[in-house]
Every structure is written in structure tokens, then in C-alpha cells.
Design an enzyme around this catalytic site. Structure first.
Site, PDB file in Angstrom:
ATOM      1  N   ASN A  51      -4.894   2.024  -1.479  1.00 30.45           N
ATOM      2  CA  ASN A  51      -5.421   0.663  -1.620  1.00 30.45           C
ATOM      3  C   ASN A  51      -6.280   0.500  -2.879  1.00 30.45           C
ATOM      4  OD1 ASN A  51      -7.822   1.948  -0.879  1.00 30.45           O
ATOM      5  ND2 ASN A  51      -8.549   0.141   0.213  1.00 30.45           N
ATOM      6  N   GLY A  56       1.523  -0.668   9.329  1.00 29.92           N
ATOM      7  CA  GLY A  56       1.669  -0.973   7.904  1.00 29.92           C
ATOM      8  C   GLY A  56       0.699  -0.125   7.099  1.00 29.92           C
ATOM      9  N   GLY A  57       0.519  -0.487   5.839  1.00 24.15           N
ATOM     10  CA  GLY A  57      -0.314   0.298   4.933  1.00 24.15           C
ATOM     11  C   GLY A  57      -1.729   0.504   5.445  1.00 24.15           C
ATOM     12  N   ALA A  58      -2.342  -0.516   5.994  1.00 28.48           N
ATOM     13  CA  ALA A  58      -3.728  -0.394   6.453  1.00 28.48           C
ATOM     14  C   ALA A  58      -3.817   0.531   7.664  1.00 28.48           C
ATOM     15  CB  ALA A  58      -4.294  -1.768   6.791  1.00 28.48           C
ATOM     16  N   ASP A  88      -9.492   2.486   2.705  1.00 34.40           N
ATOM     17  CA  ASP A  88      -9.414   1.672   3.931  1.00 34.40           C
ATOM     18  C   ASP A  88     -10.001   2.402   5.137  1.00 34.40           C
ATOM     19  OD1 ASP A  88      -8.308  -0.720   3.110  1.00 34.40           O
ATOM     20  OD2 ASP A  88      -6.238  -0.073   3.409  1.00 34.40           O
ATOM     21  N   LYS A 139       0.806  -1.229   0.000  1.00 32.82           N
ATOM     22  CA  LYS A 139       0.000   0.000   0.000  1.00 32.82           C
ATOM     23  C   LYS A 139       0.837   1.276   0.000  1.00 32.82           C
ATOM     24  CE  LYS A 139      -3.986  -2.251   1.757  1.00 32.82           C
ATOM     25  NZ  LYS A 139      -5.108  -2.358   2.633  1.00 32.82           N
ATOM     26  N   GLY A 197      -0.061  -2.112  14.911  1.00 36.58           N
ATOM     27  CA  GLY A 197       0.419  -2.146  13.532  1.00 36.58           C
ATOM     28  C   GLY A 197       0.684  -0.770  12.964  1.00 36.58           C
ATOM     29  N   THR A 233       8.216  -3.273  14.629  1.00 32.59           N
ATOM     30  CA  THR A 233       9.405  -2.518  14.226  1.00 32.59           C
ATOM     31  C   THR A 233       9.224  -1.065  14.669  1.00 32.59           C
ATOM     32  OG1 THR A 233       9.542  -3.956  12.304  1.00 32.59           O
ATOM     33  CG2 THR A 233      10.905  -1.976  12.254  1.00 32.59           C
TER      34      THR A 233
HETATM   35  N1  NAP Z   1     -10.425  -6.141   6.282  1.00 35.56           N
HETATM   36  C1  NAP Z   1      -9.927  -5.311   5.405  1.00 35.56           C
HETATM   37  O1  NAP Z   1     -10.615  -4.669   4.629  1.00 35.56           O
HETATM   38  C2  NAP Z   1      -8.449  -5.118   5.363  1.00 35.56           C
HETATM   39  C3  NAP Z   1      -7.929  -3.992   4.716  1.00 35.56           C
HETATM   40  C4  NAP Z   1      -6.559  -3.817   4.718  1.00 35.56           C
HETATM   41  C5  NAP Z   1      -5.730  -4.771   5.309  1.00 35.56           C
HETATM   42  N2  NAP Z   1      -6.285  -5.853   5.912  1.00 35.56           N
HETATM   43  C6  NAP Z   1      -5.440  -6.840   6.555  1.00 35.56           C
HETATM   44  O2  NAP Z   1      -4.636  -6.150   7.509  1.00 35.56           O
HETATM   45  C7  NAP Z   1      -3.347  -6.753   7.622  1.00 35.56           C
HETATM   46  C8  NAP Z   1      -2.259  -5.689   7.441  1.00 35.56           C
HETATM   47  O3  NAP Z   1      -2.326  -5.200   6.116  1.00 35.56           O
HETATM   48  P1  NAP Z   1      -1.271  -4.098   5.607  1.00 35.56           P
HETATM   49  O4  NAP Z   1      -1.616  -3.797   4.217  1.00 35.56           O
HETATM   50  O5  NAP Z   1      -1.164  -2.984   6.587  1.00 35.56           O
HETATM   51  O6  NAP Z   1       0.083  -4.943   5.655  1.00 35.56           O
HETATM   52  P2  NAP Z   1       1.593  -4.416   5.796  1.00 35.56           P
HETATM   53  O7  NAP Z   1       1.736  -3.068   5.214  1.00 35.56           O
HETATM   54  O8  NAP Z   1       2.457  -5.512   5.307  1.00 35.56           O
HETATM   55  O9  NAP Z   1       1.809  -4.265   7.391  1.00 35.56           O
HETATM   56  C9  NAP Z   1       1.856  -5.399   8.207  1.00 35.56           C
HETATM   57  C10 NAP Z   1       1.836  -4.985   9.656  1.00 35.56           C
HETATM   58  O10 NAP Z   1       1.788  -6.177  10.465  1.00 35.56           O
HETATM   59  C11 NAP Z   1       2.901  -6.183  11.355  1.00 35.56           C
HETATM   60  N3  NAP Z   1       3.322  -7.570  11.571  1.00 35.56           N
HETATM   61  C12 NAP Z   1       3.522  -8.518  10.633  1.00 35.56           C
HETATM   62  N4  NAP Z   1       3.893  -9.686  11.220  1.00 35.56           N
HETATM   63  C13 NAP Z   1       3.934  -9.446  12.551  1.00 35.56           C
HETATM   64  C14 NAP Z   1       4.235 -10.245  13.685  1.00 35.56           C
HETATM   65  N5  NAP Z   1       4.575 -11.536  13.560  1.00 35.56           N
HETATM   66  N6  NAP Z   1       4.169  -9.688  14.917  1.00 35.56           N
HETATM   67  C15 NAP Z   1       3.804  -8.385  15.061  1.00 35.56           C
HETATM   68  N7  NAP Z   1       3.495  -7.575  14.020  1.00 35.56           N
HETATM   69  C16 NAP Z   1       3.574  -8.091  12.785  1.00 35.56           C
HETATM   70  C17 NAP Z   1       3.964  -5.362  10.665  1.00 35.56           C
HETATM   71  O11 NAP Z   1       4.907  -4.937  11.604  1.00 35.56           O
HETATM   72  P3  NAP Z   1       6.427  -4.553  11.136  1.00 35.56           P
HETATM   73  O12 NAP Z   1       6.376  -3.107  10.758  1.00 35.56           O
HETATM   74  O13 NAP Z   1       7.229  -4.834  12.341  1.00 35.56           O
HETATM   75  O14 NAP Z   1       6.771  -5.453   9.994  1.00 35.56           O
HETATM   76  C18 NAP Z   1       3.096  -4.227  10.101  1.00 35.56           C
HETATM   77  O15 NAP Z   1       2.741  -3.319  11.120  1.00 35.56           O
HETATM   78  C19 NAP Z   1      -3.329  -7.854   6.558  1.00 35.56           C
HETATM   79  O16 NAP Z   1      -3.669  -9.075   7.183  1.00 35.56           O
HETATM   80  C20 NAP Z   1      -4.419  -7.470   5.604  1.00 35.56           C
HETATM   81  O17 NAP Z   1      -5.003  -8.576   4.932  1.00 35.56           O
HETATM   82  C21 NAP Z   1      -7.623  -6.044   5.947  1.00 35.56           C
END
Ligand code: NAP
Length: 293
Positions: free
Chosen positions: A92, A134-136, A107, A71, A132, A158
Site C-alpha cells: 500500500n 482483497g489487498g487490505a 495497512d 494493492k 474480504g 469470490t
Molecule cells: N481505512 C483504511 O485505512 C483502509 C485501508 C485499506 C483499504 N480500505 C478500504 O477497504 C476496502 C477494500 O480495499 P482493498 O484494497 O482490499 O480492495 P480490493 O483489493 O479491491 O478488495 C475488495 C474486497 O471487497 C470484496 N467485495 C467487493 N464488492 C463486494 C460485494 N458487493 N459483496 C461482497 N464483497 C465485495 C471483494 O470480494 P471479491 O474477491 O469477491 O471481489 C474483495 O474481497 C476499500 O473500501 C478501501 O477503501 C481502507
């Protein structure tokens, strides 16, 4: 579906992508409105992201959703950003419009709309704990602040990424919203957990059924609202199970998925999204879908 007659292609880019439920409800919505669109999932490896974004133009696609982990990574490849996506710093939804790739972020708005509509939770004046960065998390944090929350505590594995998000939020946060970063190893601080009203998981933890529970539910002394934006086709996440055990109100990620997808649908088609049809498509077909990745 008669693929040979389909003219307008949309889809979702991610890595992994096998978990996505978006094709189910987006295609059901296109069918309901008789639109000549098809929504496909694409597994895009990090080394191919730039080429995949260029392909939206090359293949004359209408647009794509962008999911984990791209994202923020897609930003340099876009021609323009909507004012909201520009403030949020994550995209997104991409719309290929008049030869340009325009980035949106649905989002945050999808999150807030689902929280109010499906959770009957009014965020204004509340203390929120966000897991968290990340992008979301960018979109969700932005929209929560815009909705008038009282405070936002944020933790991330992180530290640098968590602090970067905090710094980013401070740029547009109205005075009065208290923003702070919590060290990941202090995330279960009793003082913090006792004051929160809403817990949001925006990490990827929960995507795998054996993922750990990041928060210790024993510490909560009163009811809180739990929103796990992760959705899992096969079973509830551990976070949702923990909320259920404590009889706390909660929402699962499918709700946000539908509401953010509805806004993307409206950007691409300029038609009102049939939310009830989208919800039904997920409910009926959930757990039956597999793309084999
Ligand atoms: N329901 C919905 O509409 C919707 C919309 C968007 C996203 N999502 C879901 O939300 C989640 C995050 O999406 P994203 O796009 O933000 O992903 P992303 O940018 O890859 O960010 C991932 C986040 O998860 C953390 N993380 C990953 N593994 C971890 C672990 N083992 N322990 C602790 N923290 C961990 C990362 O921390 P670090 O910075 O330390 O790596 C980062 O903060 C995904 O599962 C996605 O499918 C759902």
C-alpha cells in the site's frame, strides 16, 4: 499552498479515488513539520497502472500510496519489497529510494496500532471474523495473526480468492492459530457468529451509502468489537450503524487510515508523524472535501 515551490511529490493511486481523505491529513502533517512535500490523489485506470507506477520514477516522485483495487496488482512493477510486504503479498506504500521502487505494507500495522490505541482492544487470544480477501485483507490478516489471535475465520464473495488468502496465511501462521474459510452464503452461521470477539469488514461494501449490510446482527448473543475499515465521507456505514444500534464498541475506517498513513509518512520523510495533527485535520475538514471525480 504555493505549488510552484513544492519539490517533493507523494500521492495515492486508486480507482475510484474520490473517496480518499489521505491528502487532507498528509498535507496537514507536512505543513506542521514545515516539510516541502505535497500529497495528491491520482485516478489511475487499470490499463494505465504500469505506466503510472513507472511515472513515479520518471517524475522523480518520493512515493505513492496504493489503494483499491491495486494493492496486489502493483507487485510485478516494483524493484524490491520490504520483508513484511513480501510475506503479506500486497503493497500500500511505494518509496522511490536511490532509483528503486520499494514496496511496503503499512495497512496491517496501522490496523493493529489503531485497534489498540483508539479501540483499547487487545487482539491477543481473540476469535476474529474477517470479511474480504482483497489487498487490505492480506495485511490485516497477517498482522492479526502476528498479534497472537486465537482464530481467524475468513469469508469472501469470490471463493477462489478467499481460499487463496487462506493458503497464503497458512504458510506463515504460527501453530495454534486456527484458520478457516467460510462459504460466503454461510457467512451468517449462528454457531460462527456466537463465538467471535472481533468482526472486521475489509470488503469494499459500505463505500456507497446504499450498500447492504453483510452480517445479520440479530444473531449476536453477546457484545463484540466491530471494525469497519471502509470510511465514508458523508455518513456512517451500515455496519457501523448496526454496531451503534446494538451498543457494541466499534472503530471506523478513518482510524486505520490515519495510523497506516502515519507509517507511510515516516517511510517517505524519515520524520515522526504528528498523529494528533492528522486526526484533527480529518475531524475539521471531513465532509467538506471533494475532488470532483
Ligand atoms: N481505512 C483504511 O485505512 C483502509 C485501508 C485499506 C483499504 N480500505 C478500504 O477497504 C476496502 C477494500 O480495499 P482493498 O484494497 O482490499 O480492495 P480490493 O483489493 O479491491 O478488495 C475488495 C474486497 O471487497 C470484496 N467485495 C467487493 N464488492 C463486494 C460485494 N458487493 N459483496 C461482497 N464483497 C465485495 C471483494 O470480494 P471479491 O474477491 O469477491 O471481489 C474483495 O474481497 C476499500 O473500501 C478501501 O477503501 C481502507
Amino acid at each position: 499552498m504555493r505549488v510552484s515551490l513544492v519539490k517533493k511529490i507523494v500521492g495515492v493511486y486508486g480507482y475510484p479515488i474520490g473517496h480518499t481523505l489521505s491528502p487532507l491529513f498528509q498535507n496537514a502533517a507536512f505543513k506542521e513539520l514545515g516539510l516541502n512535500f505535497i500529497y495528491l490523489p491520482f485516478l489511475v485506470k487499470p490499463k494505465d497502472l504500469k505506466k503510472a507506477i513507472e511515472a513515479v520514477k520518471a517524475l522523480n516522485m518520493v512515493g505513492v500510496n496504493i489503494t483499491v483495487p491495486y494493492k496486489r496488482a502493483v507487485l510485478p512493477y516494483l524493484d524490491e519489497l520490504s520483508p513484511e510486504a513480501s510475506k503479506i503479498g500486497a503493497v500500500n506504500t511505494i518509496h522511490h529510494y536511490r532509483g528503486k521502487l520499494i514496496g511496503y505494507n503499512t495497512d496491517g500495522e496501522g490496523f493493529i496500532n489503531s485497534l489498540k490505541e483508539e479501540g483499547n482492544f487487545e487482539p491477543e487470544g481473540k476469535n476474529v471474523y474477517l470479511l474480504g480477501a482483497g489487498g487490505a485483507a492480506y495485511g490485516i490478516a497477517f498482522s492479526l495473526i502476528k498479534a497472537g489471535i486465537k482464530s481467524l475465520a475468513l469469508t469472501n464473495r469470490t471463493k477462489e480468492k478467499g481460499e487463496l488468502l487462506l493458503k497464503h496465511l497458512k504458510k506463515f501462521s504460527p501453530q495454534g492459530c486456527i484458520l478457516r474459510f467460510i462459504e460466503f452464503n454461510k457467512r451468517n452461521s449462528a454457531t460462527l457468529l456466537k463465538e467471535i470477539d472481533l468482526l472486521v469488514n475489509a470488503t469494499s461494501v459500505g463505500m456507497n451509502s446504499d450498500d447492504p449490510l453483510l452480517i445479520n446482527f440479530e444473531i449476536f448473543s453477546r457484545e463484540i468489537f466491530v471494525y469497519d475499515i471502509v470510511y465514508n465521507k458523508d455518513k456512517k456505514t451500515r455496519l457501523i450503524e448496526a454496531a451503534e444500534e446494538r451498543k457494541f464498541p466499534y472503530l471506523e475506517g478513518e482510524k486505520m487510515l490515519i495510523y497506516q498513513g502515519a507509517i507511510s509518512f515516516e517511510i517517505w520523510t524519515k520524520r515522526k508523524a504528528p498523529i494528533e495533527v492528522m486526526k484533527r485535520a480529518i475531524k475539521e475538514k471531513n465532509a467538506k472535501v471533494s475532488y470532483g471525480w
